[in-house]
Design a protein around this motif. Structure first.
Motif, PDB file in Angstrom:
ATOM      1  N   TYR A 169       0.835  -1.205   0.000  1.00 48.87           N
ATOM      2  CA  TYR A 169       0.000   0.000   0.000  1.00 48.87           C
ATOM      3  C   TYR A 169       0.867   1.252   0.000  1.00 48.87           C
ATOM      4  N   THR A 224      -8.394   6.270   1.404  1.00 51.38           N
ATOM      5  CA  THR A 224      -8.204   6.316  -0.046  1.00 51.38           C
ATOM      6  C   THR A 224      -9.067   5.291  -0.783  1.00 51.38           C
ATOM      7  N   ARG A 274       1.453   3.847  -3.018  1.00 52.25           N
ATOM      8  CA  ARG A 274       0.973   5.219  -2.818  1.00 52.25           C
ATOM      9  C   ARG A 274       2.096   6.230  -3.048  1.00 52.25           C
ATOM     10  N   TYR A 327      -4.961   1.934  -3.529  1.00 52.72           N
ATOM     11  CA  TYR A 327      -3.546   1.587  -3.671  1.00 52.72           C
ATOM     12  C   TYR A 327      -3.236   0.207  -3.109  1.00 52.72           C
ATOM     13  N   ARG A 373      -5.750   8.161  -7.518  1.00 54.26           N
ATOM     14  CA  ARG A 373      -5.655   8.634  -6.126  1.00 54.26           C
ATOM     15  C   ARG A 373      -6.339   7.681  -5.135  1.00 54.26           C
ATOM     16  N   HIS A 389      -8.703   2.626  -9.475  1.00 56.83           N
ATOM     17  CA  HIS A 389      -7.381   3.234  -9.286  1.00 56.83           C
ATOM     18  C   HIS A 389      -6.845   3.770 -10.611  1.00 56.83           C
ATOM     19  N   ASP A 443      -6.665   0.911   2.378  1.00 54.30           N
ATOM     20  CA  ASP A 443      -7.325   2.071   1.770  1.00 54.30           C
ATOM     21  C   ASP A 443      -8.446   2.585   2.666  1.00 54.30           C
ATOM     22  N   GLU A 481       2.539   9.642  -5.224  1.00 56.42           N
ATOM     23  CA  GLU A 481       2.604  10.957  -4.570  1.00 56.42           C
ATOM     24  C   GLU A 481       3.944  11.666  -4.757  1.00 56.42           C
TER      25      GLU A 481
END
Length: 271
Positions: free
Chosen positions: A141, A259, A145, A246, A243, A238, A254, A149
């Motif tokens: 995860y 998320t 992510r 993940y 966003r 996803h 999540d 990011e």
């Protein structure tokens, strides 16, 4: 290269002999050093598993489209699938370095792996598997992510996967269509797990191979309404938003981290 006299070496050699002995002429691999044989076995087994799982998944989609259970546009374009296969084939030799490295570390006695379930008993074995999967769930995860990011990581590493996995081109063959660095980084939690959690050796290898089956499954665009399993319905979300979702096998990370996006939300909104 000298090895500790360890049952792991004999076990790994038996896997090498089985896979390579049934797929490649012996003169091409018998004289290779043990780590090279393990890497080659991982490459060969990974390639076979990739095509087998992807083709089975693809044929299942065709069957469901033919029966009217799925829309015709669920079938990805042939050109997109061919490109995905080529990207995966380029990356697979490098992906295979991670399983080979993990087995080398196990064989040297540097991890917490054990050979037989009888060494710990079945109840504790299942506790170990659950803990191993938890490490992978959390690790995948956060790795995934951060690949989104941190802009340089996305631009130079993870973007390759999304270029070949647009909403209308995702297919089971896209599961391994990664920059090889990306694929290795996202599999590192498996390596971390064997240092943190007592793990049966064969189970570790099987869970690494399971990644190939899993990645084909979550890119086949078929929403199996699989909560709490983070199946294809969630993963395609996803690829729509970049966003959300993940996670790895389940929705829990999540959900905890805010998320999670439910694929049914699009249906309710008429999208």
């Amino acid at each position: 290269m000298e090895y500790i006299n360890h049952p792991f070496v004999d076990e790994a050699s038996s896997y090498n002999n089985f896979v390579l002995g049934n797929s490649i002429p012996s003169f091409l691999w018998k004289d290779l050093p043990h780590p090279a044989q393990t890497w080659l076995r991982s490459w060969v087994a990974g390639t076979i598993l990739y095509f087998l799982s992807s083709f089975v998944s693809y044929l299942s989609i065709r069957f469901l489209v033919h029966r009217g259970r799925l829309a015709k546009d669920t079938l990805p374009p042939n050109k997109a699938m061919i490109v995905q296969m080529l990207v995966a084939m380029k990356a697979l030799p490098m992906y295979s370095a991670l399983p080979a490295l993990s087995e080398f570390l196990v064989e040297k006695g540097w991890t917490r792996c054990y050979s037989s379930i009888n060494e710990v008993g079945w109840p504790l074995y299942f506790v170990h598997v659950a803990a191993y999967l938890m490490v992978c769930e959390i690790g995948v995860y956060w790795t995934h992510r951060k690949l989104h990011e941190v802009k340089p990581l996305y631009k130079y590493i993870h973007a390759v996967h999304h270029i070949h996995n647009k909403e209308n081109t995702a297919s089971p063959f896209a599961g391994l269509a990664f920059n090889p660095v990306d694929g290795i980084v996202q599999a590192l939690p498996h390596l971390l797990a064997i240092f943190l959690v007592p793990t049966q050796f064969a189970t570790h290898i099987a869970l690494l191979l399971l990644e190939g089956l899993w990645t084909a499954n979550i890119h086949d665009c078929v929403n199996g309404k699989s909560w709490p399993i983070l199946g294809a319905g969630y993963h395609i979300e996803h690829h729509k938003t970049y966003r959300h979702n993940y996670g790895h096998y389940t929705v829990f990370m999540d959900w905890i981290c805010g998320t999670l996006r439910n694929p049914e939300d699009d249906v309710k909104k008429g999208k």
